[in-house]
Motif scaffolding. Sequence first.
Motif, PDB file in Angstrom:
ATOM      1  N   CYS A 164       0.844  -1.193   0.000  1.00  0.00           N
ATOM      2  CA  CYS A 164       0.000   0.000   0.000  1.00  0.00           C
ATOM      3  C   CYS A 164       0.881   1.245   0.000  1.00  0.00           C
ATOM      4  O   CYS A 164       2.094   1.158  -0.079  1.00  0.00           O
ATOM      5  CB  CYS A 164      -0.945  -0.010   1.203  1.00  0.00           C
ATOM      6  SG  CYS A 164      -0.118   0.218   2.795  1.00  0.00           S
ATOM      7  N   GLU A 165       0.231   2.403   0.111  1.00  0.00           N
ATOM      8  CA  GLU A 165       0.946   3.681   0.052  1.00  0.00           C
ATOM      9  C   GLU A 165       1.330   4.183   1.440  1.00  0.00           C
ATOM     10  O   GLU A 165       1.281   5.378   1.701  1.00  0.00           O
ATOM     11  CB  GLU A 165       0.083   4.731  -0.653  1.00  0.00           C
ATOM     12  CG  GLU A 165       0.152   4.686  -2.158  1.00  0.00           C
ATOM     13  CD  GLU A 165       1.466   5.206  -2.704  1.00  0.00           C
ATOM     14  OE1 GLU A 165       2.272   5.726  -1.924  1.00  0.00           O
ATOM     15  OE2 GLU A 165       1.695   5.074  -3.913  1.00  0.00           O
ATOM     16  N   CYS A 180      -3.144  -2.002   6.653  1.00  0.00           N
ATOM     17  CA  CYS A 180      -2.832  -2.258   5.249  1.00  0.00           C
ATOM     18  C   CYS A 180      -4.077  -2.797   4.536  1.00  0.00           C
ATOM     19  O   CYS A 180      -5.109  -3.068   5.159  1.00  0.00           O
ATOM     20  CB  CYS A 180      -1.680  -3.250   5.141  1.00  0.00           C
ATOM     21  SG  CYS A 180      -0.955  -3.373   3.484  1.00  0.00           S
ATOM     22  N   ARG A 181      -3.981  -2.964   3.228  1.00  0.00           N
ATOM     23  CA  ARG A 181      -5.107  -3.484   2.453  1.00  0.00           C
ATOM     24  C   ARG A 181      -5.395  -4.945   2.797  1.00  0.00           C
ATOM     25  O   ARG A 181      -4.474  -5.728   3.010  1.00  0.00           O
ATOM     26  CB  ARG A 181      -4.809  -3.394   0.952  1.00  0.00           C
ATOM     27  CG  ARG A 181      -4.741  -2.009   0.393  1.00  0.00           C
ATOM     28  CD  ARG A 181      -4.704  -2.062  -1.130  1.00  0.00           C
ATOM     29  NE  ARG A 181      -3.519  -2.724  -1.633  1.00  0.00           N
ATOM     30  CZ  ARG A 181      -3.362  -3.142  -2.885  1.00  0.00           C
ATOM     31  NH1 ARG A 181      -4.341  -2.992  -3.748  1.00  0.00           N
ATOM     32  NH2 ARG A 181      -2.251  -3.726  -3.275  1.00  0.00           N
ATOM     33  N   ARG A 199      -6.284   6.083   2.086  1.00  0.00           N
ATOM     34  CA  ARG A 199      -4.958   6.407   2.607  1.00  0.00           C
ATOM     35  C   ARG A 199      -4.720   7.888   2.368  1.00  0.00           C
ATOM     36  O   ARG A 199      -4.964   8.394   1.273  1.00  0.00           O
ATOM     37  CB  ARG A 199      -3.879   5.583   1.905  1.00  0.00           C
ATOM     38  CG  ARG A 199      -2.454   5.873   2.384  1.00  0.00           C
ATOM     39  CD  ARG A 199      -2.190   5.295   3.752  1.00  0.00           C
ATOM     40  NE  ARG A 199      -2.317   3.857   3.714  1.00  0.00           N
ATOM     41  CZ  ARG A 199      -2.431   3.105   4.801  1.00  0.00           C
ATOM     42  NH1 ARG A 199      -2.460   3.671   5.991  1.00  0.00           N
ATOM     43  NH2 ARG A 199      -2.539   1.794   4.700  1.00  0.00           N
ATOM     44  N   ARG A 226      -6.876   8.936  -0.952  1.00  0.00           N
ATOM     45  CA  ARG A 226      -6.948   8.088  -2.135  1.00  0.00           C
ATOM     46  C   ARG A 226      -7.352   6.679  -1.721  1.00  0.00           C
ATOM     47  O   ARG A 226      -6.863   6.130  -0.732  1.00  0.00           O
ATOM     48  CB  ARG A 226      -5.597   8.033  -2.848  1.00  0.00           C
ATOM     49  CG  ARG A 226      -5.571   7.008  -3.979  1.00  0.00           C
ATOM     50  CD  ARG A 226      -4.349   7.103  -4.847  1.00  0.00           C
ATOM     51  NE  ARG A 226      -3.113   7.064  -4.104  1.00  0.00           N
ATOM     52  CZ  ARG A 226      -1.913   7.163  -4.660  1.00  0.00           C
ATOM     53  NH1 ARG A 226      -1.809   7.341  -5.955  1.00  0.00           N
ATOM     54  NH2 ARG A 226      -0.833   7.120  -3.920  1.00  0.00           N
ATOM     55  N   CYS A 227      -8.262   6.081  -2.508  1.00  0.00           N
ATOM     56  CA  CYS A 227      -8.611   4.679  -2.300  1.00  0.00           C
ATOM     57  C   CYS A 227      -7.520   3.822  -2.927  1.00  0.00           C
ATOM     58  O   CYS A 227      -7.182   3.998  -4.107  1.00  0.00           O
ATOM     59  CB  CYS A 227      -9.961   4.355  -2.922  1.00  0.00           C
ATOM     60  SG  CYS A 227     -10.378   2.586  -2.849  1.00  0.00           S
ATOM     61  N   GLU A 228      -7.004   2.884  -2.163  1.00  0.00           N
ATOM     62  CA  GLU A 228      -5.879   2.081  -2.642  1.00  0.00           C
ATOM     63  C   GLU A 228      -6.319   0.897  -3.488  1.00  0.00           C
ATOM     64  O   GLU A 228      -5.474   0.112  -3.919  1.00  0.00           O
ATOM     65  CB  GLU A 228      -5.045   1.612  -1.447  1.00  0.00           C
ATOM     66  CG  GLU A 228      -4.392   2.764  -0.731  1.00  0.00           C
ATOM     67  CD  GLU A 228      -3.427   2.328   0.354  1.00  0.00           C
ATOM     68  OE1 GLU A 228      -2.254   2.695   0.275  1.00  0.00           O
ATOM     69  OE2 GLU A 228      -3.871   1.639   1.287  1.00  0.00           O
ATOM     70  N   TRP A 229      -7.611   0.778  -3.750  1.00  0.00           N
ATOM     71  CA  TRP A 229      -8.101  -0.242  -4.681  1.00  0.00           C
ATOM     72  C   TRP A 229      -8.514   0.369  -6.010  1.00  0.00           C
ATOM     73  O   TRP A 229      -7.982   0.014  -7.048  1.00  0.00           O
ATOM     74  CB  TRP A 229      -9.274  -1.014  -4.059  1.00  0.00           C
ATOM     75  CG  TRP A 229      -8.853  -2.013  -3.036  1.00  0.00           C
ATOM     76  CD1 TRP A 229      -9.041  -1.951  -1.694  1.00  0.00           C
ATOM     77  CD2 TRP A 229      -8.153  -3.238  -3.273  1.00  0.00           C
ATOM     78  NE1 TRP A 229      -8.509  -3.056  -1.069  1.00  0.00           N
ATOM     79  CE2 TRP A 229      -7.955  -3.865  -2.017  1.00  0.00           C
ATOM     80  CE3 TRP A 229      -7.658  -3.873  -4.402  1.00  0.00           C
ATOM     81  CZ2 TRP A 229      -7.304  -5.087  -1.878  1.00  0.00           C
ATOM     82  CZ3 TRP A 229      -7.019  -5.090  -4.274  1.00  0.00           C
ATOM     83  CH2 TRP A 229      -6.844  -5.684  -3.023  1.00  0.00           C
ATOM     84  N   GLY A 231      -8.405   3.705  -6.763  1.00  0.00           N
ATOM     85  CA  GLY A 231      -7.539   4.816  -7.136  1.00  0.00           C
ATOM     86  C   GLY A 231      -8.197   6.173  -7.159  1.00  0.00           C
ATOM     87  O   GLY A 231      -7.544   7.163  -7.520  1.00  0.00           O
ATOM     88  N   THR A 233      -9.431   9.772  -5.915  1.00  0.00           N
ATOM     89  CA  THR A 233      -8.826  10.710  -4.979  1.00  0.00           C
ATOM     90  C   THR A 233      -9.858  11.733  -4.540  1.00  0.00           C
ATOM     91  O   THR A 233     -10.847  11.986  -5.247  1.00  0.00           O
ATOM     92  CB  THR A 233      -7.617  11.426  -5.614  1.00  0.00           C
ATOM     93  OG1 THR A 233      -8.031  12.044  -6.849  1.00  0.00           O
ATOM     94  CG2 THR A 233      -6.506  10.431  -5.905  1.00  0.00           C
ATOM     95  N   LYS A 645       0.966  -2.530  -5.760  1.00  0.00           N
ATOM     96  CA  LYS A 645       0.042  -1.514  -5.277  1.00  0.00           C
ATOM     97  C   LYS A 645      -1.194  -1.404  -6.160  1.00  0.00           C
ATOM     98  O   LYS A 645      -2.305  -1.240  -5.673  1.00  0.00           O
ATOM     99  CB  LYS A 645       0.736  -0.155  -5.204  1.00  0.00           C
ATOM    100  CG  LYS A 645       1.771  -0.015  -4.118  1.00  0.00           C
ATOM    101  CD  LYS A 645       2.172   1.439  -3.950  1.00  0.00           C
ATOM    102  CE  LYS A 645       2.525   2.058  -5.289  1.00  0.00           C
ATOM    103  NZ  LYS A 645       2.853   3.484  -5.173  1.00  0.00           N
TER     104      LYS A 645
END
Length: 979
Positions: A164-165, A180-181, A199, A226-229, A231, A233, A645
């Motif tokens: 993840c970021e 984390c995811r 995140r 930002r959604c880490e799945w 994307g 923002t 990611k």
Amino acid sequence: MLTSGYREGPPPPPHCDFLLTSREWCFASRATMAECGVADSPSASPVHGKKKAQQSPVCSSSRSRYQVGSPGHCFKRVTLTKPTFCHNCSDFIWGLVGFLCEVCNLMCHEKCLKNLRVTCSCMAPTLVQVPVAHCFGPAGLKKRFCCVCRKPTEGNASLRCEVCEMHVHADCSVFSCADCRLCHQDGTQTLDTFQHHWREGNLPTGARCEGCRRSCASSDVLAGMRCEWCGITSHAACYAVLPPACKLGRLASVLLPPSSVQLSSRNYSKMHCYRIAEGSHHDMDTLDEVGPSSPVAPRETPQTSSSESAKQAVRVFDGDDALKRGAFRLVSVPRVTRKEELVEAALRAFYLPDAPQRYELQALGTLQPLHSEDVLNRNGTLEHKKDAPPEAWVLRAVPLDTEVLKVHACWLKTGLSHTSISISRSSTVDSVLKELLVQLGRQSVTRTKPHREHQTLIGQWLVSICSNKSKEKDSSNFNLVEVHMGSKQVLRQVLTGEELLLDKLQEIRKVSLRQMNQTRFYATENRNHVIQVSLLIGGLPLLLPREEYTQLVQEHLSVKSHLVTISHMYGSQGAVVLQVSCFSEAERVYMLAKDTAVCGKQLTTLVIPHILHNKLARGACPMLVFVNPKSGGMKGRELLYNFRKLLNPHQVFDISNGGPLAGFHTFREVPRFRVLVCGGDGTVGWVLGVLEAIRHKLACSEPPMGIVPLGTGNDLARVLRWGPGYSGEDPHHILLSLEEADEVLMDRWTILLDAQDLSEDASQGDPDSGYLEPPKIVQMNNYFGLGIDAEVSLDFHQAREGDPDKFTSRFHNKGVYVKVGLQKLSHTRNLHKHLRLQVDKQEIELPNIEGLIFLNIPSWGSGADLWGSEGDSRFGRPRIDDGMLEVLGVTGVVHMGQVQSGLRSGIRIAQGNYIRITVTKPIPVQVDGEPWIQSSGHIIISAAGPKVRMLRKSKQKQKKSSGTKDARSESPSSREGGH
């Protein structure tokens, strides 16, 4: 606190007009900020005309602080001495006044205090939906901001999560939590819904808010979400109003959703679950062990730093574990400091969101508590003994007779929902579970229209419990599980029924207050879950029967036969898959195999997930990604990180850690998938070879394959329009290009080496007296060369093996090729005297040449057109799927240089689909850039089974991405649009 609190969070005050949701008020701002004396100073103006918080008689602060709706923050007004940006709206702060959180260093405008939605770092564990540990590794070179202290990360002391970021300083990593995811299920639950995983900060340049469509990225501060799945923002103030459901974004069709992946891991680290090589992470486990030689001091904000003469540094430990390891925090306080001020500063240093009156400081050595009327004054000591170590104290929680325990229900289903239960000295695990069932049963009866999300989730859980028979409502059918949400590993422990919970809480606090802040308690149903752990064991001898593989595994790993079975066998790869039905046995076999060698070869072991192909969406075609991190210098390493990611890390494989077999075995039941190989021509050939060997065991036996060129020549990538080499293209754009690429067929060829009759009697007509030595088999995709070009490749290969660190760029590699080639100028043209060539069973007379080359694709030697574009009635136009090989010759190094420059083409000799070569002396040969010395004998080249499916970049995508590139970046066939 988080799992055991002294009280529930305060309800929203009636005078407060902050736009807060019920969820936010569920987690109180600073737990009990009103009790802690958080108030404006008389000289400070009220914030937006709100009432000043009443000053507490228990604790008063010399600084003016402001209570806001965002949880956990402790703001104070500061004077700005340099240009500063707001962390909430990312705009410039005009004027000289800003508001700084003393815990997480968040800076914002006065106007932003009203709509602040960013949670303080000390409250991060309360927002964890599902505890998932991070996979920290060395950070990259790009500028990033720490997600804990919000300061820029720079140098070798910063880390990033491989999945993840999450970017943190090394000393801040221990204060991050397991957020984390969630990339898979563990077999004990099902994911009913899939929500965004937000995140904060480190957004890409040009990111725009999904809500208001304004720019939300910042290169100056940690800002934006930002959604880490998927994307998307958003601004911190806008993301809460967006729909919670995540649809995985533009890459949904190529992404492996977490609901379709199952992995029973228990205490396996995430490095093991995601098959992340541990070579570069061996020092990650000691990052939180900071001793006196390297103290961890709080990062001072330039606007608030005081002169050194007015401050003193105090060493503070948060428990027995920190004392044992010598890990302390340096707390900077005024030389004349009262107990409450030092305790509050220590709580901020350890990111603890509790009231300071619940803690005390004990002097190290005497362990006598510092009373509230005591004054810490060490001016004389520090003035006369400047080299003396700072004062050392241990921060302890004051023991209480009663506390409030927060018990979370429905492991992995309800996330934040919990029930608060009062516990005393006599409260046991059994009594708490009984009280929990009583409270939940009462809530399920009285609740008719839930107003909160967590109430709805608890109600759903209650329906499944209370509707069953009465025996299932017995507390004996439930367990209380202690879960430590560490940033690097999530640990679970089932508590015994007679264990005293108050003593348990105090024991955890005594060991580490930080650990207590990251600990939760879950009530789980006591069910017998089927445990299935799959381990891929590689490095075994090739082509053995199942009985011998079973014997080898039993002999070297001492497995328990009633717990371990061989579920799959790959004899051509020397690998087996073990199915283990016990966690402890799986962990033992995993660790033992890593230190075991069989027949002089080191074993490899990987944890393999199981893909539930029936849960994939209709029409889904997930991408299986192989990355060679050793190709392209650091570009391979960065691509591996970026694809983990963007996609599910369970579909991204480091090919240097176990080879391609692990990926194909994981996807064996997926009906449709595509393959992406990031590496050179040799890496592509490796993957194609493994696919050819095991395709009969795959549900999708012919997956199409795309390429990201990371090698030196990259001839196959040029033919398929993927370019001469990777130059930093956005990985997201690469995945979109692969989704729109065209499928083409390509021939593959089998080369039999040393296929010769060794008996003289056989040549005299007696076939029974002779024997044929088993030939060596090599697969060819691009070209096969004998003579001068193979000799140049061999010298280059030997130079690279001697000093591999120098061969990290294509420019340097090509320079070495030129240098080696110039040393071969004096060679004579006599190769034809040592070769005999048959094409389709016809003898071919060779001209005076020094090199013989067989082409499958119209690109050779880093994009050179060896066949040429001139028409010839004797031969057909070459294509990669015509079932024919082109046979050409070169007269020497000068001729090769002219071909590379486009001045000449090779000498056309023949075309055919069955080649037989007789070699009368040892000569250099090379297949797809892999050279060696071949002894005398026969070489036979023939078609290798069915054609393989490759992905060719569409022309429109190529025009957009190529721009004004060098004319030789494409092969002749790709420019023509044919094969």
